[in-house]
Design an enzyme around this catalytic site. Structure first.
Site, PDB file in Angstrom:
ATOM      1  N   GLU A   1       0.815  -1.221   0.000  1.00 49.77           N
ATOM      2  CA  GLU A   1       0.000   0.000   0.000  1.00 49.77           C
ATOM      3  C   GLU A   1       0.844   1.265   0.000  1.00 49.77           C
ATOM      4  OE1 GLU A   1      -0.753  -2.641   1.861  1.00 49.77           O
ATOM      5  OE2 GLU A   1      -2.826  -3.166   1.365  1.00 49.77           O
TER       6      GLU A   1
ATOM      7  N   HIS B   1     -11.010  -3.529  10.544  1.00 50.06           N
ATOM      8  CA  HIS B   1     -11.713  -3.382   9.271  1.00 50.06           C
ATOM      9  C   HIS B   1     -13.007  -2.586   9.444  1.00 50.06           C
ATOM     10  CE1 HIS B   1      -9.094  -6.752   8.157  1.00 50.06           C
ATOM     11  NE2 HIS B   1      -9.465  -6.653   6.901  1.00 50.06           N
TER      12      HIS B   1
HETATM   13  C1  LIG Z   1      -2.439  -4.300   4.673  1.00 53.11           C
HETATM   14  C2  LIG Z   1      -3.580  -5.070   4.096  1.00 53.11           C
HETATM   15  N1  LIG Z   1      -3.837  -4.957   2.781  1.00 53.11           N
HETATM   16  C3  LIG Z   1      -4.856  -5.651   2.241  1.00 53.11           C
HETATM   17  C4  LIG Z   1      -5.637  -6.473   3.001  1.00 53.11           C
HETATM   18  C5  LIG Z   1      -6.796  -7.241   2.372  1.00 53.11           C
HETATM   19  N2  LIG Z   1      -6.430  -8.653   2.308  1.00 53.11           N
HETATM   20  C6  LIG Z   1      -6.804  -9.539   3.235  1.00 53.11           C
HETATM   21  S1  LIG Z   1      -6.159 -11.065   2.991  1.00 53.11           S
HETATM   22  C7  LIG Z   1      -5.366 -10.541   1.591  1.00 53.11           C
HETATM   23  C8  LIG Z   1      -4.504 -11.474   0.807  1.00 53.11           C
HETATM   24  C9  LIG Z   1      -3.315 -11.864   1.576  1.00 53.11           C
HETATM   25  O1  LIG Z   1      -2.495 -12.688   0.806  1.00 53.11           O
HETATM   26  P1  LIG Z   1      -1.391 -13.557   1.471  1.00 53.11           P
HETATM   27  O2  LIG Z   1      -0.504 -12.679   2.311  1.00 53.11           O
HETATM   28  O3  LIG Z   1      -0.743 -14.374   0.434  1.00 53.11           O
HETATM   29  O4  LIG Z   1      -2.159 -14.469   2.516  1.00 53.11           O
HETATM   30  P2  LIG Z   1      -3.145 -15.698   2.200  1.00 53.11           P
HETATM   31  O5  LIG Z   1      -4.517 -15.126   2.094  1.00 53.11           O
HETATM   32  O6  LIG Z   1      -2.680 -16.352   0.974  1.00 53.11           O
HETATM   33  O7  LIG Z   1      -3.035 -16.574   3.405  1.00 53.11           O
HETATM   34  C10 LIG Z   1      -5.626  -9.198   1.342  1.00 53.11           C
HETATM   35  C11 LIG Z   1      -5.100  -8.424   0.211  1.00 53.11           C
HETATM   36  C12 LIG Z   1      -5.338  -6.527   4.379  1.00 53.11           C
HETATM   37  N3  LIG Z   1      -6.078  -7.277   5.213  1.00 53.11           N
HETATM   38  N4  LIG Z   1      -4.304  -5.845   4.898  1.00 53.11           N
END
Ligand SMILES: Cc1ncc(C[n+]2csc(CCOP(=O)(O)OP(=O)(O)O)c2C)c(N)n1
Ligand SMILES: Cc1ncc(C[n+]2csc(CCOP(=O)(O)OP(=O)(O)O)c2C)c(N)n1
Ligand SMILES: [Mg+2]
Ligand SMILES: [Mg+2]
Lengths: 331, 323, 331, 323
Positions: free
Chosen positions: B60, B129
């Protein structure tokens, strides 16, 4: 900490300049010399109280900006740092407008609002120095994105130093530029210190160029005290970027000729190491490479005249008007 | 006039502006193929391609900083930060870079970017959130802050935000995306800085914005049936603040209440109340009342979650307290 | 995108478990099975409206948490993510308190205030799931620092996934842990997706383990579907950390068995790739490795009983009191 | 009583607390050998070693997050962010993690950390090194905010902040470090949440904090010589806010003014003014006045820099306007 100068590690010939046209060599020398003299003059003015706030001289590092900017066209962009005078000069700044800005005058590039740490020039496509370490890196990356959206063949150089490379935005930005194949050159001026913290204390891995490949971006090392080497490598990176082949990380090894800012004596710097770096003073290296004393003298005289004119211009310029300033504020 | 959803109104604004101006592009997490978590950007990548509808990794701070840089070189980027809570990761880029660039550069450069984000409680998404953090942006000179309550305002204001030369923080509310409302069939733009009297009234003025506008209108309707006539001023834009409309209304009614979902302490309501005291003290028949979110993080459990934010009853009660 | 399962790339024997004591193997199987069943039950409860907000199942990834936590002592710490049920279970959670939390009851680990995305347990030294992607990484790093200040021999595991590894805090934290030689294991659960974004679209360099050395931290890859392999490598990293030899980055390759969250059908996932990963289901691999049907059945029956008790406990538990909640708020 | 400098007072607090409690440690950029940019931590690394006086790289977000983690496992970290402007890089760690942990965890965990930082204009450091951003922390439930004005308060409050079980944002002012004042020779702690009447008065109450306290005292002295008696309430702690002391003073004087250096719009002053209106409307003889920083980034040039922040004359004038 020992930070041997690049020459001790470099296998490249440094005393010849095959393939670099003389106007470019002379231009680089001009910028190195102008930066050197500009910084020394700023230190004097600081002591006289004409410059306030923070002043971070680029002394000793002049070849990086001079070499890198020589590889650019006027319409290309740069983003700079708190130690940014060299970048600004090498991008073609008018010393009068620069000095007026740094002394806080209404005639300065930023009307005296920015000062040394925030100097920028729309006309030069200089996106600005930055008071936030690492702050310019995403901005430069975004400029690259803007170029891609507009489909021009411009490129951007993001200047920053070793300290900034330990900040998260560096990793993020490299990664982003790698994904979108942005026309950005990340020019890491490794001067081996962040304030008083030697790079060895700020990371477990001092191969900073190596962080490029970890994010899918080629990373190379150059002798940052040799403007010609910086120029050559930047030129290649610029060419790749213009062809749409994406970003490059260039680590230019260099060294400050003094403390972090004008009031820092830099006592933590090893005197022998410093002396060794001063032996490879970018100014002297470049002068030696040029050889032609007459041309050198002409450049130097020209710079001195410009510099004195700049100081006079700044001194005679008015301060920003308080009334006008207040009138511009929305409630 | 057609009835469309808030999220469709946002999409229409993006679509029209991208159509109109090739310098507009949008960036964010899973906004391209997936159309964004709240489906605002659905279909746009098909129309405008991946060069102008850009999926980003979860970085971000840097992709927001990229918007600053892209704006400086002539584009009009619209960046999506999925939750305003995550905007805490980009504060440096917004507060120190975007908001200050024009000033710092002595007016040489402008940062015509929009940061679209979304806040508020109500879906059981818990403390990270569900925040309402507009006050953090409201305090920073150099930013504009827009918080539309209806599809009509969402479309017209997003278009204005994109065309504006300053950085605009455009804050949506998660409970609004599926709400419906009429919007004109012809293109329209709503200028930033103009409040909207969503319901005229005589006895008291409620100043509010975003999702709370809907609750205030409900409260006003309830009060109307008891013979109490409340004016509901929807600010729509927090900065620039439409003092004129607010002051005119309060001067008419003599009573003012500010309602917002954000925590009361240090919220925008205090600033507006203080401004009213400074500028309309003699017209006020009593203290300005604040009805706002509780000073607490938002919990997961739905019952206690609801207890954190103003209800229609709280608003009705607040009005009755004033009269 | 093709994300071949680890088996195709791994040269290690995976069907034998030399050197791993049976109780550990059985414990890992218990946690894999419990996580699998817990998640499936949660999905049902979500559909029934008993669980609200976001629910990110750990289905398919169970072996990572089970293997890694098996290398820990109870007093060691973990920091988890939005996809955190597996970490919580493998760290020894009471399924009743977990289920009560996830259903928002007053009897839950966090009194129903945290829910799935924020579950934590002081008693288990579980520092918490996190709603901010990457949020737990600096916290885990700091726990390592706290351990160093207190001079105990505890260690910390930071769980996170590929998406988080593109966030600046990952690079910063690796670098910090490398400098201070902190007892932290960075366990990168590479499930190849961040929501719908395949890792190839989120970085120009998919060798995520390679980012460790770029910051002075050793980085290794393991088959994340094989709990035994995760266990073995984590055990070695833990041993190094306890000896004061600093952090390790472990990239465990794995795959979600479905969409990003309960309402995401995951249509963007290539069905063949998913099928290939399901062929290497961590549950099946572990069952096969154990062989002993009777012991397996005993474990499974025990888990089923626990799970039913947990659901009953949660269903019968009271909601948090609104009055009490409001009374706790300072004005 | 000994006269010492503000920065020495801070150092004494750190030293005493590190001596008293081995779980206290400090982290920040060049705070060890170099003693920090404002020389607050000078000498501490010699006394406590590099395990407890930790130099960090320029990775504010993560080393602040580390403080959260270290606090969770039992330590009492004190983290230094050199300028509050740079605190914009750590907002996620403060707002989403530190401030929320106790709540989110249902009270299981506490985050006894202190974030020491420094703000304010006055040294020609321009827009990214001169901000006053306390309002951003004031709005976030779960944080305590401390802004001492004197060496005495700095020492006593920093000790209290370190011993406090909640995350404390401890904001110093760059123009205070070299100011002198008496502090007791014996150890003392000043409880958080207690304002201090720095000068008693009859005719009006000035509510202020941090460096502005000094300017308000100057203004009060000037007014005194004209026969106007002003009470100066130094809040010292913004959260918890000592409403009792404020309200008691305002009820006595009937007139209230809030003075702070931060931008007026959305500043803490609005919240306090609104609170006074809500809780002491009938005791007020007129509107609460705000004297605050201009809604602008701070420029580099010293003349226009000074025009951004309240001067003694502005304060005097504000008081006269009230009477
Ligand atoms: C700082 C932030 N940006 C965006 C999100 C929205 N979000 C929640 S889970 C996710 C994907 C995360 O991907 P990853 O780190 O690969 O974890 P996985 O879901 O694969 O376990 C996103 C973008 C968030 N919670 N926090
Ligand atoms: C985000 C941020 N943190 C800290 C500072 C304070 N600071 C100013 S310059 C500097 C050192 C920067 O080191 P480096 O990036 O190596 O640049 P150099 O000074 O060597 O050119 C620091 C810590 C800052 N300006 N911004
Ligand atoms: Mg450096
Ligand atoms: Mg993932």
């Amino acid at each position: 900490m020992a930070h041997p100068p690049a020459a001790d590690r470099s296998s490249r010939p440094t005393e010849a300049s095959p393939g670099i046209p003389e106007p470019i060599l002379l231009g680089m020398y001009r910028n190195i010399y102008a930066t050197r003299r500009f910084e020394l003059r700023c230190i004097e003015l600081y002591r006289q109280g004409m410059i306030r706030g923070y002043l971070h001289p680029y002394l000793g590092e002049e070849a990086v900006a001079a070499g890198a900017c020589a590889a650019l066209r006027p319409q290309d962009y740069i983003a700079s740092t708190h130690r940014g005078h060299g970048h600004c000069i090498s991008k073609g700044a008018d010393l009068r407008l620069m000095m007026a800005e740094i002394t806080g005058k209404a005639t300065g590039y930023c009307k005296g609002r920015g000062g040394s740490m925030h100097i920028s020039s729309k006309q030069l496509n200089h996106l600005g120095a930055n008071g936030i370490v690492g702050g310019g890196i995403p901005i430069a990356t975004g400029a690259g994105m803007g170029i891609k959206v507009q489909q021009t063949d411009q490129v951007v150089i993001a200047f920053f130093s070793d300290g900034a490379s330990n900040n998260g935005v560096f990793a993020e930005s490299l990664n982003l530029a790698g994904i979108y194949q942005l026309p950005v050159i990340y020019l890491l001026e490794n001067n081996h210190y962040a304030v008083s913290t030697p790079i060895e204390c700020a990371t477990g891995c001092c191969d900073l160029a190596g962080r490029g490949p970890a994010y899918g971006v080629p990373g190379i090392c150059v002798d940052g005290n040799d403007a010609r080497e910086v120029y050559r490598e930047t030129l290649q990176a610029v060419a790749r970027a213009r062809r749409g082949e994406g970003p490059t990380l260039i680590e230019a090894s260099t060294y400050r000729h003094g403390g972090h800012h004008v009031n820092d004596p830099g006592l933590y710097m090893n005197p022998e190491t410093l002396a060794a770096w001063k032996d490879r003073d970018p100014l002297v290296l470049m002068r030696r490479a040029l050889g032609d004393e007459a041309k050198i003298r002409a450049i130097e005289e020209q710079v001195e005249a410009e510099l004195e004119a700049a100081v006079t211009f700044a001194a005679e310029s008015p301060e920003p008007s308080v009334a006008e300033f207040l009138a511009g504020i929305q409630d | 006039m057609t009835d469309i959803m808030y999220r469709e109104a946002l999409r229409r604004a993006l679509d029209e502006e991208m159509q109109r101006d090739p310098l507009v592009f949008i960036m964010g997490e899973t906004i391209a193929e997936r159309g964004g978590s709240y489906k605002v950007t659905e279909g746009l990548v098909k129309k405008y391609g991946p060069r102008r509808v850009v999926d980003t990794p979860i970085a971000e701070a840097s992709f927001t900083g990229m918007a600053v840089g892209a704006a400086l070189v002539g584009c009009r980027p619209v960046v999506e930060i999925l939750f305003i809570d995550f905007a805490m990761l980009v504060m440096d880029q917004i507060v120190n870079q975007a908001a200050k660039y024009e000033f710092i550069s002595g007016g040489q450069g402008k940062v015509p970017m929009v940061l679209r984000t979304q806040g508020g409680a109500g879906n059981g998404l818990a403390a990270q959130h569900s925040q309402s953090l507009e006050a953090l942006f409201y305090h920073i000179p150099g930013l504009k802050v827009v918080m539309p309550a209806t599809p009509h305002d969402a479309c017209g204001l997003l278009k204005a935000a994109i065309r504006d030369d300053d950085p605009v923080i455009f804050i949506e509310h998660k409970l609004l995306y599926m709400t419906q409302g009429p919007i004109p069939d012809d293109e329209y733009v709503i200028p930033l800085g103009k409040a909207d009297i969503k319901k005229p009234g005589r006895d008291a003025t409620i100043i509010t914005y975003s999702y709370m506008t809907l609750k205030c209108l409900e409260a006003a309707a309830a009060l109307e049936s008891e013979g109490i006539s409340v004016e509901v001023v929807d600010l729509r834009t927090l900065t620039p603040l439409d003092k004129e409309t607010i002051l005119a209304s309060v001067r008419r009614t003599g009573r003012a209440m500010v309602v917002h979902e954000a925590c009361k302490r240090g919220g925008v309501g205090g600033d507006i109340a203080a401004m009213l005291m400074e500028e309309a003290y003699d017209d006020l028949d009593g203290p300005v009342v604040r009805v706002a979110g509780k000073n607490t993080p938002v919990p997961y459990n739905v019952r206690i979650e609801q207890a954190c934010v103003p209800s229609v009853e709280d608003i009705v009660e607040g009005v009755l307290r004033m009269l």
